[in-house]
Design an enzyme around this catalytic site. Structure first.
Site, PDB file in Angstrom:
ATOM      1  N   HIS A   1       0.845  -1.210   0.000  1.00  0.00           N
ATOM      2  CA  HIS A   1       0.000   0.000   0.000  1.00  0.00           C
ATOM      3  C   HIS A   1       0.879   1.258   0.000  1.00  0.00           C
ATOM      4  O   HIS A   1       0.632   2.201  -0.747  1.00  0.00           O
ATOM      5  CB  HIS A   1      -0.862   0.071   1.272  1.00  0.00           C
TER       6      HIS A   1
ATOM      7  N   ARG B   1      -2.400  -5.963  -8.073  1.00  0.00           N
ATOM      8  CA  ARG B   1      -1.360  -6.991  -7.932  1.00  0.00           C
ATOM      9  C   ARG B   1      -1.480  -8.060  -9.001  1.00  0.00           C
ATOM     10  O   ARG B   1      -0.489  -8.672  -9.389  1.00  0.00           O
ATOM     11  CB  ARG B   1      -1.483  -7.673  -6.557  1.00  0.00           C
TER      12      ARG B   1
ATOM     13  N   SER C   1      -2.973  -7.357   3.485  1.00  0.00           N
ATOM     14  CA  SER C   1      -3.175  -7.141   4.924  1.00  0.00           C
ATOM     15  C   SER C   1      -3.571  -8.459   5.582  1.00  0.00           C
ATOM     16  O   SER C   1      -3.063  -8.810   6.657  1.00  0.00           O
ATOM     17  CB  SER C   1      -4.288  -6.112   5.160  1.00  0.00           C
TER      18      SER C   1
END
Ligand code: PNS
Length: 158
Positions: A17, A91, A128
């Site tokens: 991020h 991604r 995350s």
């Protein structure tokens, strides 16, 4: 002045991020990292307020980056702040499939455009949720999240 919003749940912010936010800040005068989610509910590891604080800490050396939170529709935030650009990282094709309908819906609702930056190859596998899972079972997440975040996760999970 050009402003972009970088939205996400950021529970917590990862180095992937952070790389997207930093690169976006080279193309826009201001990048608002916007933590979305209900501020009164703790549904993740960190509360919205804690996520905001962590992002402030890890972006404090970048004067183009500000941090905010929002519990409603993303486009209501961008309209209220007269922001016409969103920035997200991609991604893989899985991200693309997930992001495409949201970008199209947001554009249909208010005309806001979404800019996609391809994730740096170093960070392509980081999320995350994976970092939380690894940390939960005692695995080493050094280099996957900023050091302040790693420490905060350690404190939360102990
Ligand atoms: O990083 P994430 O958690 O995948 O980000 C998803 C996010 C926060 C961008 C998305 O859930 C969102 O925009 N939430 C705010 C509510 C909203 O506007 N929903 C409609 C999206 S078309």
């Amino acid at each position: 002045m050009t402003v972009a919003v970088c939205p996400g749940s950021f529970d917590p912010i990862t180095n992937g991020h952070l790389d997207i936010v930093t690169r976006a800040s080279r193309h826009f005068d201001e990048v608002v990292v916007l933590v979305t989610g209900n501020p009164t509910k703790t549904t993740g590891l960190f509360s919205v307020a804690e996520r905001v604080e962590l992002i402030r800490e890890v972006t404090r050396d970048n004067p183009r980056v500000t941090v905010d939170s929002w519990g409603g529709l993303l486009v209501d935030y961008t309209t209220a702040h007269q922001v016409t650009a969103l920035v997200k990282g991609l991604r893989s094709s899985l991200d693309y499939e997930y992001e495409l309908p949201m970008a199209q819906m947001n554009r249909r609702l208010t005309g806001v455009d979404t800019y996609f930056l391809l994730t740096d190859e170093k960070y392509g596998y980081i999320s995350s949720s994976l970092t939380k899972e690894v940390a939960k079972y005692g695995g080493d997440i050094t280099g996957l999240v900023p050091e302040a975040v790693r420490q905060a996760m350690k404190d939360k999970l102990r």
